[in-house]
Motif scaffolding. Structure first.
Motif, mmCIF file in Angstrom:
data_model
loop_
_atom_site.group_PDB
_atom_site.id
_atom_site.type_symbol
_atom_site.label_atom_id
_atom_site.label_comp_id
_atom_site.label_asym_id
_atom_site.label_seq_id
_atom_site.Cartn_x
_atom_site.Cartn_y
_atom_site.Cartn_z
ATOM 1 N N LEU A 84 0.826 -1.206 0.000
ATOM 2 C CA LEU A 84 0.000 0.000 0.000
ATOM 3 C C LEU A 84 0.862 1.258 0.000
ATOM 4 C CD1 LEU A 84 -2.483 1.811 0.490
ATOM 5 C CD2 LEU A 84 -2.310 1.207 2.911
ATOM 6 N N LEU A 85 1.854 1.297 0.885
ATOM 7 C CA LEU A 85 2.738 2.461 0.957
ATOM 8 C C LEU A 85 3.511 2.629 -0.347
ATOM 9 C CD1 LEU A 85 4.126 2.051 4.600
ATOM 10 C CD2 LEU A 85 2.176 3.415 3.812
ATOM 11 N N SER A 86 3.882 1.527 -0.967
ATOM 12 C CA SER A 86 4.597 1.587 -2.243
ATOM 13 C C SER A 86 3.705 2.172 -3.331
ATOM 14 C CB SER A 86 5.066 0.192 -2.661
ATOM 15 O OG SER A 86 5.994 -0.328 -1.730
ATOM 16 N N GLN A 87 2.435 1.797 -3.328
ATOM 17 C CA GLN A 87 1.521 2.322 -4.336
ATOM 18 C C GLN A 87 1.384 3.840 -4.215
ATOM 19 O OE1 GLN A 87 0.261 0.953 -6.949
ATOM 20 N NE2 GLN A 87 -0.966 2.739 -7.540
ATOM 21 N N VAL A 88 1.281 4.341 -2.988
ATOM 22 C CA VAL A 88 1.202 5.783 -2.771
ATOM 23 C C VAL A 88 2.500 6.452 -3.214
ATOM 24 C CG1 VAL A 88 0.977 7.611 -1.029
ATOM 25 C CG2 VAL A 88 -0.477 5.573 -0.912
ATOM 26 N N LEU A 89 3.631 5.829 -2.905
ATOM 27 C CA LEU A 89 4.922 6.400 -3.292
ATOM 28 C C LEU A 89 5.063 6.450 -4.807
ATOM 29 C CD1 LEU A 89 7.384 7.558 -1.857
ATOM 30 C CD2 LEU A 89 8.401 5.274 -1.850
ATOM 31 N N LYS A 90 4.558 5.439 -5.502
ATOM 32 C CA LYS A 90 4.604 5.437 -6.967
ATOM 33 C C LYS A 90 3.725 6.554 -7.546
ATOM 34 C CE LYS A 90 3.923 0.877 -7.018
ATOM 35 N NZ LYS A 90 3.662 -0.499 -7.535
ATOM 36 N N LEU A 91 2.567 6.766 -6.948
ATOM 37 C CA LEU A 91 1.694 7.848 -7.404
ATOM 38 C C LEU A 91 2.351 9.205 -7.182
ATOM 39 C CD1 LEU A 91 -1.764 6.578 -6.076
ATOM 40 C CD2 LEU A 91 -1.009 6.688 -8.467
ATOM 41 N N ILE A 92 3.023 9.353 -6.054
ATOM 42 C CA ILE A 92 3.729 10.609 -5.774
ATOM 43 C C ILE A 92 4.789 10.865 -6.834
ATOM 44 C CG2 ILE A 92 5.335 11.726 -4.176
ATOM 45 C CD1 ILE A 92 3.789 10.353 -1.893
ATOM 46 N N HIS A 93 5.593 9.863 -7.133
ATOM 47 C CA HIS A 93 6.665 10.033 -8.114
ATOM 48 C C HIS A 93 6.109 10.367 -9.491
ATOM 49 C CE1 HIS A 93 10.813 9.248 -6.738
ATOM 50 N NE2 HIS A 93 10.218 8.718 -5.688
ATOM 51 N N ALA A 284 -5.679 10.858 -2.896
ATOM 52 C CA ALA A 284 -5.780 11.999 -1.988
ATOM 53 C C ALA A 284 -4.480 12.214 -1.223
ATOM 54 C CB ALA A 284 -6.940 11.792 -1.011
ATOM 55 N N VAL A 285 -3.881 11.142 -0.720
ATOM 56 C CA VAL A 285 -2.629 11.262 0.026
ATOM 57 C C VAL A 285 -1.499 11.700 -0.889
ATOM 58 C CG1 VAL A 285 -0.889 10.009 1.370
ATOM 59 C CG2 VAL A 285 -3.314 9.578 1.781
ATOM 60 N N ALA A 286 -1.408 11.077 -2.066
ATOM 61 C CA ALA A 286 -0.333 11.422 -3.004
ATOM 62 C C ALA A 286 -0.435 12.883 -3.440
ATOM 63 C CB ALA A 286 -0.387 10.499 -4.217
ATOM 64 N N ASN A 287 -1.622 13.315 -3.808
ATOM 65 C CA ASN A 287 -1.793 14.704 -4.253
ATOM 66 C C ASN A 287 -1.480 15.690 -3.130
ATOM 67 O OD1 ASN A 287 -2.563 13.950 -6.835
ATOM 68 N ND2 ASN A 287 -4.743 13.955 -6.350
ATOM 69 N N PHE A 288 -1.933 15.353 -1.929
ATOM 70 C CA PHE A 288 -1.675 16.245 -0.798
ATOM 71 C C PHE A 288 -0.178 16.392 -0.543
ATOM 72 C CE2 PHE A 288 -0.642 16.629 3.716
ATOM 73 C CZ PHE A 288 -1.224 17.856 4.001
ATOM 74 N N ILE A 289 0.546 15.273 -0.540
ATOM 75 C CA ILE A 289 1.982 15.326 -0.246
ATOM 76 C C ILE A 289 2.724 16.115 -1.317
ATOM 77 C CG2 ILE A 289 4.074 13.918 -0.072
ATOM 78 C CD1 ILE A 289 2.395 11.810 1.379
ATOM 79 N N VAL A 290 2.381 15.897 -2.579
ATOM 80 C CA VAL A 290 3.039 16.651 -3.654
ATOM 81 C C VAL A 290 2.765 18.140 -3.499
ATOM 82 C CG1 VAL A 290 3.077 17.082 -6.137
ATOM 83 C CG2 VAL A 290 3.066 14.723 -5.282
ATOM 84 N N ASN A 291 1.515 18.502 -3.261
ATOM 85 C CA ASN A 291 1.159 19.913 -3.136
ATOM 86 C C ASN A 291 1.776 20.560 -1.896
ATOM 87 O OD1 ASN A 291 -0.389 19.782 -5.475
ATOM 88 N ND2 ASN A 291 -2.272 19.271 -4.374
#
Length: 296
Positions: A84-93, A284-291
């Motif tokens: 799960l954490l990897s999937q979020v990290l991939k979306l962030i990248h 939501a988490v990925a977009n928030f962290i990037v922003n």
């Protein structure tokens, strides 16, 4: 609940490696502030030039570095959460600037997974500060623009907010850019009153005897007094069978009262542990962290 499900403390990172790719994970063993041995799962995507994953803060080819510190919920251990954490990290990248490296560090509380000791609020608070201290010592460098994001799920949101309040008061070299509170509650006392509102039941009067008193409301008030405030993401699950809806309403009210920079994202139809197993929550988490970590 470190022993639930059975075998949780014997989980291995390598058993989840294939599904996590291209994110690579490693275990880092450290000492907590009181000497207790604790373990961290550290993961990132290798750089485009074929460099290895950074576990010891080696020089990055990127100009920026965002470290995301993850605090889990009550049961199990970090390894089953790595996909799960990897999937979020991939979306962030996929959405972040190409000159920024992202590293995710997941804490195994004392008594959990391969960490020694026995879980307690006072001990876990020390573990969280030890992890943040390690992040600062490992990744801060003169030629790197480093930023920090804390992410907690369920009771981990209480750990994350408490850690943020403590850390932001004393650490000036590592800016806290964001705080993600996934399926959070205001405090353990508030949960007790919400679950047992009947005056004829004894439970609501027994809060002074609770072993844990995680209080995100109090932590947010401390954060509001800081000179530089992080951005906040409140992310409830609309079918949460554990945390009543009144809890997210209380937290949102506190954020408005304190004029904190927050956003709320409801994960429609999700149960308590499903918010970031769904793509909507991951986005939501990925977009928030990037922003939160990208300059305007």
């Amino acid at each position: 609940m470190p022993y639930m499900p059975p075998g949780a403390r014997k989980e291995k990172i390598e058993d989840y490696a294939a599904v996590c790719r291209p994110v690579e994970w490693g275990e880092k063993k450290k000492r907590s502030l009181d000497g207790t041995r604790i373990s961290l799962c550290v993961g990132s995507i290798p750089s485009a030039n074929g460099g290895e994953v950074e576990l010891e803060g080696t020089a990055s080819v990127r100009k920026g570095h965002v470290v995301i510190c993850y605090f889990q919920g009550n049961g199990s251990s970090p390894p089953p959460r790595l996909p799960l954490l990897s999937q979020v990290l991939k979306l962030i990248h996929a959405r972040a600037p190409s000159n920024v490296q992202y590293t995710l560090v997941a804490l195994a509380y004392r008594g959990y997974w391969t960490s020694s000791g026995r879980a307690s609020q006072s001990g876990i608070e020390l573990d969280a500060q030890a992890m943040l201290k390690w992040v600062a010592e490992t990744y801060i460098s003169p030629d790197t623009d480093i930023r920090l994001v804390l992410w907690g799920q369920s009771i981990g949101a209480g750990v994350a907010s408490t850690a943020a309040a403590t850390f932001i008061s004393g650490q000036q070299d590592l800016p806290l850019a964001g705080l993600v509170m996934e399926t959070p509650f205001t405090s353990v006392k508030s949960m007790l009153l919400a679950l047992y509102p009947q005056r004829w039941l004894p439970y609501q009067y027994l809060h002074p005897f609770l072993w844990n008193h995680w209080d995100s409301g109090a932590a947010l008030r401390t954060i509001a007094e800081a000179g530089t405030r992080p951005k906040l993401l409140l992310m409830p699950a609309t079918r949460d069978e554990v945390v009543p809806p009144i809890e997210i309403q209380k937290l949102e009210s506190i954020c408005r009262e304190l004029k904190l920079d927050y956003e709320r994202k409801n994960v429609i139809g999700a149960l308590h542990t499903e918010a970031t197993t769904r793509r909507e929550g991951q986005d939501a988490v990925a977009n928030f962290i990037v922003n939160a970590t990208t300059d305007d």
